[in-house]
Design a protein around this motif. Structure first.
Motif, PDB file in Angstrom:
ATOM      1  N   THR A 113       0.589   2.024  -4.789  1.00 15.95           N
ATOM      2  CA  THR A 113       1.568   1.159  -4.134  1.00 15.95           C
ATOM      3  C   THR A 113       1.198  -0.291  -4.412  1.00 15.95           C
ATOM      4  O   THR A 113       0.088  -0.585  -4.884  1.00 15.95           O
ATOM      5  CB  THR A 113       1.561   1.398  -2.612  1.00 15.95           C
ATOM      6  N   SER A 115       0.463  -2.520  -2.298  1.00 15.32           N
ATOM      7  CA  SER A 115      -0.698  -2.926  -1.481  1.00 15.32           C
ATOM      8  C   SER A 115      -2.000  -2.425  -2.096  1.00 15.32           C
ATOM      9  O   SER A 115      -3.012  -3.116  -2.059  1.00 15.32           O
ATOM     10  CB  SER A 115      -0.556  -2.466  -0.031  1.00 15.32           C
ATOM     11  N   LYS A 116      -1.999  -1.250  -2.715  1.00 15.07           N
ATOM     12  CA  LYS A 116      -3.206  -0.758  -3.391  1.00 15.07           C
ATOM     13  C   LYS A 116      -3.534  -1.619  -4.611  1.00 15.07           C
ATOM     14  O   LYS A 116      -4.702  -1.899  -4.879  1.00 15.07           O
ATOM     15  CB  LYS A 116      -3.037   0.701  -3.810  1.00 15.07           C
ATOM     16  N   LEU A 118      -2.719  -4.793  -4.920  1.00 12.15           N
ATOM     17  CA  LEU A 118      -3.209  -6.068  -4.364  1.00 12.15           C
ATOM     18  C   LEU A 118      -4.659  -5.950  -3.888  1.00 12.15           C
ATOM     19  O   LEU A 118      -5.464  -6.855  -4.116  1.00 12.15           O
ATOM     20  CB  LEU A 118      -2.304  -6.542  -3.230  1.00 12.15           C
ATOM     21  N   LYS A 119      -4.993  -4.843  -3.242  1.00 11.97           N
ATOM     22  CA  LYS A 119      -6.378  -4.629  -2.797  1.00 11.97           C
ATOM     23  C   LYS A 119      -7.327  -4.575  -3.997  1.00 11.97           C
ATOM     24  O   LYS A 119      -8.418  -5.133  -3.957  1.00 11.97           O
ATOM     25  CB  LYS A 119      -6.494  -3.349  -1.977  1.00 11.97           C
ATOM     26  N   ASP A 163       7.368  -0.276  -4.780  1.00 13.99           N
ATOM     27  CA  ASP A 163       7.180   0.780  -3.790  1.00 13.99           C
ATOM     28  C   ASP A 163       8.383   1.663  -3.496  1.00 13.99           C
ATOM     29  O   ASP A 163       8.692   1.941  -2.340  1.00 13.99           O
ATOM     30  CB  ASP A 163       6.649   0.196  -2.477  1.00 13.99           C
TER      31      ASP A 163
END
Length: 183
Positions: A113, A115-116, A118-119, A163
C-alpha cells in the motif's frame, strides 16, 4: 408519556439505521475485496490499453490468481505518451516474451500500500527500493506529495491514484509507462 415515546423512537430508528449502514458498508467492502486485479482492470474505464497488453501477454490468469501483487498500472493517458507504432509492435504475437517482460516490469510481489511504501522510504532515508517481478528495481521517492517511481533507465512515473485494494493485491495508477531497456 407522549414526550418519552418520541426520544425512544428516535433512538430505535438511529440504532437501526446505524446497524443497516454498517451492514451495507461491510457488504460493499466484501464485494470490493472479492475482485481480483484482472477483474478490476476489466471493469476500469482508464485501463483499456493495459488490459489489451495483459491479455496479449497471456497474464490474465496470473493477475486473477492468489497473489498478492502490487501493480503500478499505467492509465490509458500514460500509454498515449508512447507512440502508437511502439504499442502496435508490442502487441504483435511474435513479441509476446517482450510483452510479458513489459507487464511484469510494472508488478511487485506482495501487497504494498502507499503507507507501506512511505514507511519503507522513511527507513531508507527518503528512498525505497522495490524489486519488480521482472527482476529490475524501481526506486520510490517523494516529489511534494507525490510518490514517484524511477527505474534504472531513468524512466519516471508518478502514482496518481493509490491503494485500490483487491482480493489478490493492490493497484496504484501511474501517469507514465515505464519500459524495460530491451523495449
Amino acid at each position: 408519556m407522549k414526550f418519552l415515546a418520541t426520544p425512544l423512537s428516535l433512538l430505535a430508528l438511529l440504532t437501526s439505521l446505524t446497524t443497516f449502514s454498517q451492514t451495507s458498508l461491510a457488504s460493499v467492502n466484501n464485494d470490493l475485496l472479492k475482485k481480483t486485479i484482472i477483474r478490476s482492470t476489466e471493469e476500469s474505464q482508464i485501463h483499456k490499453t493495459l488490459l489489451a497488453v495483459v491479455k496479449a501477454a497471456d497474464l490474465e490468469e496470473t493477475l486473477a490468481g492468489d497473489g498478492p501483487f502490487t501493480i503500478f498500472a499505467p492509465s490509458d493517458g500514460a500509454f498515449k505518451k508512447m507512440s502508437e507504432d511502439k504499442i502496435a509492435a508490442l502487441l504483435r504475437p511474435e513479441n509476446k516474451r517482450a510483452l510479458q517482460s513489459f507487464v511484469t516490469y510494472h508488478i511487485v510481489a506482495g501487497n504494498l500500500t502507499a503507507s507501506k511504501i512511505l514507511k519503507a522510504m522513511c527507513r531508507g532515508k527518503g528512498i525505497a527500493s522495490l524489486t519488480t517481478v521482472q527482476g529490475n528495481e524501481l526506486l520510490a521517492t517523494m516529489d511534494g506529495l507525490d510518490i514517484v517511481l524511477t527505474d534504472c533507465f531513468g524512466n519516471i512515473a508518478r502514482i496518481t491514484s493509490a491503494d485500490a485494494n483487491q482480493s489478490n493485491g493492490v493497484i496504484h495508477v501511474i501517469d507514465s509507462v515505464i519500459l524495460p531497456n530491451q523495449l
